[in-house]
Design a protein around this motif. Structure first.
Motif, PDB file in Angstrom:
ATOM      1  N   THR A  20       0.552  -1.241  -0.161  1.00 38.26           N
ATOM      2  CA  THR A  20       0.080  -0.017  -0.120  1.00 38.26           C
ATOM      3  C   THR A  20       0.829   1.347  -0.014  1.00 38.26           C
ATOM      4  O   THR A  20       1.976   1.786   0.582  1.00 38.26           O
ATOM      5  CB  THR A  20      -0.601   0.093   1.335  1.00 38.26           C
ATOM      6  OG1 THR A  20       0.279  -0.095   2.292  1.00 38.26           O
ATOM      7  CG2 THR A  20      -1.611  -1.138   1.211  1.00 38.26           C
ATOM      8  N   ASN A  21       0.522   2.570  -0.169  1.00 37.78           N
ATOM      9  CA  ASN A  21       0.939   3.846  -0.659  1.00 37.78           C
ATOM     10  C   ASN A  21       1.468   3.904   1.208  1.00 37.78           C
ATOM     11  O   ASN A  21       0.745   3.804   2.382  1.00 37.78           O
ATOM     12  CB  ASN A  21      -0.230   5.035  -0.973  1.00 37.78           C
ATOM     13  CG  ASN A  21      -0.095   4.207  -2.439  1.00 37.78           C
ATOM     14  OD1 ASN A  21       0.189   4.011  -2.934  1.00 37.78           O
ATOM     15  ND2 ASN A  21      -1.550   5.077  -2.864  1.00 37.78           N
ATOM     16  N   ARG A  22       2.517   4.456   1.002  1.00 34.98           N
ATOM     17  CA  ARG A  22       3.088   5.378   2.838  1.00 34.98           C
ATOM     18  C   ARG A  22       2.939   6.909   2.597  1.00 34.98           C
ATOM     19  O   ARG A  22       2.793   6.792   0.622  1.00 34.98           O
ATOM     20  CB  ARG A  22       4.560   5.272   2.081  1.00 34.98           C
ATOM     21  CG  ARG A  22       4.828   3.475   2.657  1.00 34.98           C
ATOM     22  CD  ARG A  22       4.239   2.971   3.737  1.00 34.98           C
ATOM     23  NE  ARG A  22       3.629   2.277   3.504  1.00 34.98           N
ATOM     24  CZ  ARG A  22       3.284   1.367   5.183  1.00 34.98           C
ATOM     25  NH1 ARG A  22       3.711   2.432   6.723  1.00 34.98           N
ATOM     26  NH2 ARG A  22       3.198  -0.349   5.427  1.00 34.98           N
ATOM     27  N   GLU A  23       2.544   6.928   3.624  1.00 33.76           N
ATOM     28  CA  GLU A  23       1.821   8.903   2.999  1.00 33.76           C
ATOM     29  C   GLU A  23       3.152   9.524   3.809  1.00 33.76           C
ATOM     30  O   GLU A  23       4.183   9.262   5.119  1.00 33.76           O
ATOM     31  CB  GLU A  23       1.407   9.116   4.492  1.00 33.76           C
ATOM     32  CG  GLU A  23       0.592  10.590   4.847  1.00 33.76           C
ATOM     33  CD  GLU A  23       0.001  10.779   6.006  1.00 33.76           C
ATOM     34  OE1 GLU A  23      -1.096  10.103   6.086  1.00 33.76           O
ATOM     35  OE2 GLU A  23      -0.316  12.185   6.083  1.00 33.76           O
ATOM     36  N   VAL A  24       3.648  10.043   2.536  1.00 38.05           N
ATOM     37  CA  VAL A  24       5.016  11.191   2.978  1.00 38.05           C
ATOM     38  C   VAL A  24       4.170  12.420   3.358  1.00 38.05           C
ATOM     39  O   VAL A  24       3.575  12.756   2.130  1.00 38.05           O
ATOM     40  CB  VAL A  24       5.869  11.079   1.914  1.00 38.05           C
ATOM     41  CG1 VAL A  24       6.834  11.934   2.028  1.00 38.05           C
ATOM     42  CG2 VAL A  24       6.681   9.726   2.022  1.00 38.05           C
ATOM     43  N   GLY A  25       4.726  13.288   4.483  1.00 39.94           N
ATOM     44  CA  GLY A  25       3.751  14.492   4.751  1.00 39.94           C
ATOM     45  C   GLY A  25       4.490  16.115   3.736  1.00 39.94           C
ATOM     46  O   GLY A  25       5.531  15.834   3.528  1.00 39.94           O
TER      47      GLY A  25
ATOM     48  N   ASN B  48       2.223   9.036  -5.065  1.00 38.61           N
ATOM     49  CA  ASN B  48       2.675   8.344  -4.335  1.00 38.61           C
ATOM     50  C   ASN B  48       3.633   7.251  -4.210  1.00 38.61           C
ATOM     51  O   ASN B  48       4.038   7.079  -4.845  1.00 38.61           O
ATOM     52  CB  ASN B  48       1.563   6.835  -5.017  1.00 38.61           C
ATOM     53  CG  ASN B  48       0.565   7.443  -5.547  1.00 38.61           C
ATOM     54  OD1 ASN B  48      -0.735   7.483  -4.848  1.00 38.61           O
ATOM     55  ND2 ASN B  48      -0.185   7.094  -6.918  1.00 38.61           N
ATOM     56  N   VAL B  49       3.719   6.968  -2.777  1.00 43.17           N
ATOM     57  CA  VAL B  49       5.099   6.958  -2.480  1.00 43.17           C
ATOM     58  C   VAL B  49       4.352   5.265  -3.142  1.00 43.17           C
ATOM     59  O   VAL B  49       4.321   5.003  -1.690  1.00 43.17           O
ATOM     60  CB  VAL B  49       5.346   6.760  -0.817  1.00 43.17           C
ATOM     61  CG1 VAL B  49       6.944   5.831  -1.185  1.00 43.17           C
ATOM     62  CG2 VAL B  49       5.939   8.750  -1.373  1.00 43.17           C
ATOM     63  N   SER B  50       4.676   4.065  -3.656  1.00 38.52           N
ATOM     64  CA  SER B  50       4.467   3.393  -3.562  1.00 38.52           C
ATOM     65  C   SER B  50       5.444   2.552  -4.255  1.00 38.52           C
ATOM     66  O   SER B  50       6.168   3.443  -4.815  1.00 38.52           O
ATOM     67  CB  SER B  50       2.672   2.636  -4.220  1.00 38.52           C
ATOM     68  OG  SER B  50       3.002   2.584  -5.681  1.00 38.52           O
ATOM     69  N   PRO B  51       5.210   0.905  -3.993  1.00 41.17           N
ATOM     70  CA  PRO B  51       6.983   0.476  -5.045  1.00 41.17           C
ATOM     71  C   PRO B  51       6.366   0.334  -6.270  1.00 41.17           C
ATOM     72  O   PRO B  51       6.603   0.349  -6.702  1.00 41.17           O
ATOM     73  CB  PRO B  51       5.982  -1.217  -4.802  1.00 41.17           C
ATOM     74  CG  PRO B  51       5.790  -1.333  -3.242  1.00 41.17           C
ATOM     75  CD  PRO B  51       4.785  -0.290  -3.653  1.00 41.17           C
ATOM     76  N   ASN B  52       5.208   0.810  -7.297  1.00 41.07           N
ATOM     77  CA  ASN B  52       5.544   0.950  -7.991  1.00 41.07           C
ATOM     78  C   ASN B  52       5.701   2.380  -8.947  1.00 41.07           C
ATOM     79  O   ASN B  52       5.406   2.784 -10.395  1.00 41.07           O
ATOM     80  CB  ASN B  52       3.438   1.187  -8.465  1.00 41.07           C
ATOM     81  CG  ASN B  52       3.122  -0.067  -8.258  1.00 41.07           C
ATOM     82  OD1 ASN B  52       3.516  -1.758  -8.241  1.00 41.07           O
ATOM     83  ND2 ASN B  52       2.055  -0.632  -8.023  1.00 41.07           N
TER      84      ASN B  52
END
Lengths: 532, 436
Positions: free
Chosen positions: A356-361, A452-456
């Motif tokens: 899942t996406n990670r939240e980067v503020g 998005n900070v996701s593996p993709n």
């Protein structure tokens, strides 16, 4: 001092006027309505509170906005939840003795709008000019006809010019669409609104009732035409700005590839994953800061930039030493091997951090926007453009001015000659690949702010990056800069006419045709080619 | 050159995926061969869709464990067989074949995107097996071998639009979606529905963007402009997956608040919001048949058990998970009713099966192979959860063939005898009336 006194007396006067009007209105009834926890009742209660002039009303409305207005007990009553969860009586603000179990009064968009209007109406008489300004804007947005008398009362007494014009605008916003207004009054309102010259003014002007007199309609039509002309110009400027912003993102994504692919000739399919690793580095840095030192949060991106550079650079060096160095000159094998590496990196991140996406503020200095004329510029985008250009200049400086840069150019231009001059070509290869990867990592820090900070993450940039480098001219950094910016601007100029999907297709076709005509891109390297 | 890239990418992708699947399949074979009933799980664990589908794989494994703790089904333990179709649509068909032919699974839970479902359909028909499909979709389909536990458009999109019309007084509509079959069909239905409600053509703006679109500046500015025509405007978003995060970020950046132009989304749930700072999004809406914030004892217990299973007390739940749970329980009930896992016996037994859903009611499998559901409208809260602002009073029966589309308004599906047809044309009285 005089001003303050004047304002205070104005406040007192209008409060008294409001209180007189509101005698029939019943604050107690409003509280009972709030306790039913139904949207319709809450909205009705808010309009009563807005006109009540009761000193407790401000507290009740702001408690509702902040989710601290709760209800409970039989029959249900409302309370304000104070510090530490203690229940206070909404009127007296005294703690209640027999506190029942409570739930917050529910709020939806409709109620939120009513809250905004009510708190606007209530703080029109606030002694603080900044608050009055906000209140005037809120009342203008709500376009609540009921607020008109209060607005007229404060408008007559307002002395601060900024607040006064905001109040006049608010009044005009209400009058313009209200039934039963005199022609002159409405035309005056159209003038006030038309002078704003922005989107919101356009919306207001279009809401002139259909049964208005021809003079009113003409005035509105003229004002609309004027604003539209003005906005069309600003719209073009806006598109160019968006294009530059997209171009800077493309530049960031592609500039590392301009080194690994452009200078070294390695078709590096794992380039996007370097960007992704940079974004995840930012995430890890932010997590550490959040848990250990929240005060440093605004600095998180600045801290993440060198760390991302070092980390992804190191990964790049490892990849070069363990895989790519065995494959120089074999394009297809390099392509397959780096594609495999990109899959491994993606799955490794997926296993470590989850799919899942990670939240980067966003740090505070990157949030929000400011306006130049009708052009709204967001800080985040502005900083990304600045950062992209800084990275570009720094990279150019490294290649031109440092010894390692000199050696890199020497090795890529003529490997055997460079080796004969005593340059350790193996080491230079590793460093060059590391530099390209490190820059991709730094790009990841910036892209974590808009994507998005996701593996993709990396996959969406790899094609665009190759496109930019090939279009700009392989082996030429200036080509990458010009290529990225022109692709960005062209994309954004096409998008309003062709739509996002067709715009992208059209751009691809244009680039393909261009490459047919000029296979070496915009800025071809002159002289004897490095590729021989 | 580009062609070379794609081919090489595909080849490399296949090889890697094959290896990964082998490893997974090997891991799920038990040490001793006690007789079990095999349950297939066909969800992407890598590639673009892994973000959504991995959770559903975990949900099925969780349900299998729960069922085994209750003693299994028909006195046998259940055994999950997990494969990874890697977000690669043709691979879905290959993996489905592998599950049914080689692993001999009794039922498959899987697929997310419509294109993956379409790709496995012929396999399920040919090998006569059962697929449970747990995601909201565009409708216009009813197949004998597929059971749809997600929402059809009338169980999600239309109630959401009704809510905005009635409660927000919306008069002007932006239909924004990702460019593929679900948004296109849903928007076609919505456009016809809005026009039937008297919305003029110039008050509807339709916009499509590519998958994974990340630069929303122009489109959000357009929406802002469209919204300044003096009428209340709302955005109906069928934007898929990853593209949502930059879209919402841009809305926040350009200062569009839910009180000005609300956005109602059909593909944004708790899981998607976990990756965003939701403070600027407070008040934007989503329509689903389940929210984690549903206040019922059933839901509370489910969340507790799920978090215990996944060993993470922050893990969220979402609508497709509930749909998977409902589908699983329906299958168990139908197998017990039929006394066998034989698809030809289980498929008729499934119709009419009713199981409790997590929002406090019962969901029933209808003869059109879709289930009845309540529709919930939620507003985003600042903690990434939803505040349920509206719930339909009763359960809604799925309209698999939309009455608002020309090609499908005369079609019905009824898989009971004597009709036994997924696209019966009531005008011509024949089975096989063309859908659109």
């Amino acid at each position: 001092m005089l001003l303050a006194l004047a304002v205070l007396s104005a406040a007192a006067l209008s409060a008294a006027a409001l209180a007189g009007r509101a005698e029939a209105q019943d604050v107690g009834g409003a509280l009972a309505q709030l306790a039913t926890n139904k949207y319709d009742d809450t909205e009705a209660a808010l309009s009563v509170l807005a006109l009540s002039g009761d000193p407790a009303a401000v507290g009740i409305v702001s408690a509702l906005a902040e989710g601290r207005l709760v209800f409970g007990g039989t029959p249900p009553r409302v309370f304000i939840q104070g510090e530490g969860g203690a229940l206070l009586d909404p009127l007296t603000r005294q703690p209640v003795a027999d506190a029942p179990a409570v739930k917050p009064v529910r709020v939806n968009n409709r109620v939120r709008r009513a809250i905004e209007a009510a708190s606007g109406a209530l703080s029109l008489v606030s002694p603080d000019p900044a608050k009055r300004l906000e209140a005037a804007q809120a009342v203008g947005r709500s376009r609540d006809v009921a607020a008109l008398p209060a607005l007229d009362a404060v408008l007559a007494k307002e002395t601060d010019p900024k607040v006064k014009s905001a109040l006049a605008l608010a009044r005009a916003s209400i009058v313009i669409g209200q039934a039963g207004v005199s022609e002159a009054d409405r035309i005056a309102a159209i003038e006030v609104v038309g002078a704003q010259g922005n989107q919101d003014a356009l919306a207001l002007l279009r809401s002139v009732p259909a049964d208005a007199s021809p003079a009113v309609k003409d005035a509105a039509a003229a004002a609309i035409a004027g604003i539209e002309r003005n906005l069309a110009l600003w719209g073009a400027a806006q598109n160019v700005w968006y294009g530059l912003s997209l171009g800077s993102v493309l530049l960031l994504a592609a500039i590392g590839l301009a080194i690994t692919f452009g200078v070294m000739g390695v078709i590096n399919m794992a380039h996007g994953e370097m960007v992704m690793l940079g974004a995840y580095t930012t995430f890890v840095v932010q997590e550490l800061i959040r848990t250990h030192n929240p005060g440093l949060f605004d600095w998180s991106l600045i801290i993440a930039i060198p760390l991302a550079f070092l980390f992804t650079g190191l990964i790049g060096v490892i990849i070069e030493r363990t895989v790519i160095r065995f494959l120089y000159g074999r394009a297809l094998e390099t392509l397959l091997a780096t594609w495999g590496i990109s899959l491994i990196l993606q799955q490794a991140i997926r296993t470590l951090f989850g799919p899942t996406n990670r939240e980067v503020g966003a740090p505070s200095w990157m949030s929000g926007s400011f306006e130049i004329g009708q052009l709204s510029i967001t800080y985040g985008r502005l900083w990304i453009i600045v950062f992209a250009l800084l990275v570009f200049v720094a990279l150019l400086a490294v290649l031109r001015l440092t010894r390692i840069g000199l050696e890199m150019r020497a090795v890529t231009q003529n490997r055997r000659m460079a080796a004969s001059m005593g340059i350790r070509t193996n080491w230079v290869d590793a460093m060059t690949f590391g530099l390209g990867s490190g820059i991709a990592g730094m790009a990841g820090v910036a892209l974590s702010q808009i994507d998005n900070v996701s593996p993709n993450l990396g996959q969406s940039y790899i094609i665009d990056s190759f496109l930019v480098v090939v279009f700009g001219g392989v082996g030429n950094l200036w080509g990458t800069l010009v290529g990225a910016m022109s692709l960005g601007v062209a994309n954004k100029l096409l998008e309003p006419y062709a739509g996002a999907v067709l715009g992208k297709i059209a751009l691809l076709v244009i680039v393909i045709l261009f490459i047919q005509k000029r296979p070496r891109g915009l800025f071809a390297l002159k002289g004897r080619s490095i590729e021989a | 050159m580009l062609n070379l890239f794609t081919q090489a990418r595909r080849a490399a992708g296949r090889a890697a995926v094959g290896a990964a699947t082998l490893a997974l399949a090997a891991a799920s074979v038990p040490a001793h061969a006690q007789e079990t009933i095999k349950v297939g799980v066909l969800h992407s664990l890598s590639g673009t869709m892994a973000i959504s589908e991995t959770t559903l794989k975990d949900t099925v494994l969780f349900m299998v464990q729960e069922q085994n703790a209750k003693g299994g089904v028909l006195g046998k333990k259940l055994e999950a067989v997990v494969v990874d179709p890697a977000s690669n649509w043709p691979l879905f068909a290959e993996k489905a074949r592998e599950l049914i032919e080689k692993e001999k699974v009794a039922v498959v839970f899987g697929c997310w995107t419509s294109v993956s479902r379409k790709s496995v359909l012929p396999v399920f028909k040919e090998l006569n097996s059962i697929l449970f499909y747990p995601v909201q979709y565009e409708g216009e389909e009813s197949e004998r071998n597929v059971f749809y536990t997600g929402a059809a458009p009338n169980q999600q999109a239309i109630p959401a639009v009704d809510y905005l019309m009635e409660n927000e007084g919306v008069k002007r509509w932006v239909l924004a979606g990702t460019d593929y079959v679900y948004p296109r069909t849903t928007n076609k239905i919505l456009e016809a529905y809005l026009k039937s409600k008297g919305v003029a053509a110039e008050d509807i703006m339709i916009n499509y963007t590519p998958f994974g679109h990340s630069d929303w500046q122009t489109i959000v500015a357009d929406i802002k402009k469209f919204g300044s025509a003096g009428k209340k405007t709302a955005v109906v978003s069928t934007i898929n997956g990853d593209a949502n995060v930059p879209f919402y970020k841009e809305l926040g950046n350009q200062g569009i608040k839910a009180t000005d132009i609300p956005v109602v989304a059909f593909s944004v749930g708790e899981e998607e919001l976990a990756g965003i700072d939701t403070k600027p999004l407070v008040g934007h809406l989503a329509a689903w048949n389940y929210f984690q914030s549903v206040d019922t004892p059933e839901n509370e217990e489910f969340i507790k058990k799920w978090r215990g299973y996944i060993k993470n007390d922050k893990r969220v739940t979402n609508d497709p998970m509930e749909a998977t749970v409902i589908g699983f329980e329906m299958w168990v009930k139908a197998v017990e009713k039929a006394g066998t896992t034989e698809p030809d016996k289980v498929i008729p037994a499934l119709i009419g099966v009713s199981v409790p859903n997590l929002s406090g009611g019962f969901s029933t499998m209808m003869p059109n192979h879709h289930i009845t559901k309540p529709v919930l409208i939620g507003e985003i809260k600042d903690d990434g959860q939803f505040d349920i602002v509206e719930q339909t009073p009763g359960l809604i029966v799925a309209e698999e063939w939309s009455p608002y589309l020309e090609g499908s308004k005369d079609l019905i599906a009824d898989w009971r005898s004597p009709l036994n047809c997924g696209n019966f044309n009531v005008k011509t009285g024949k089975c096989g009336g063309a859908g659109q």
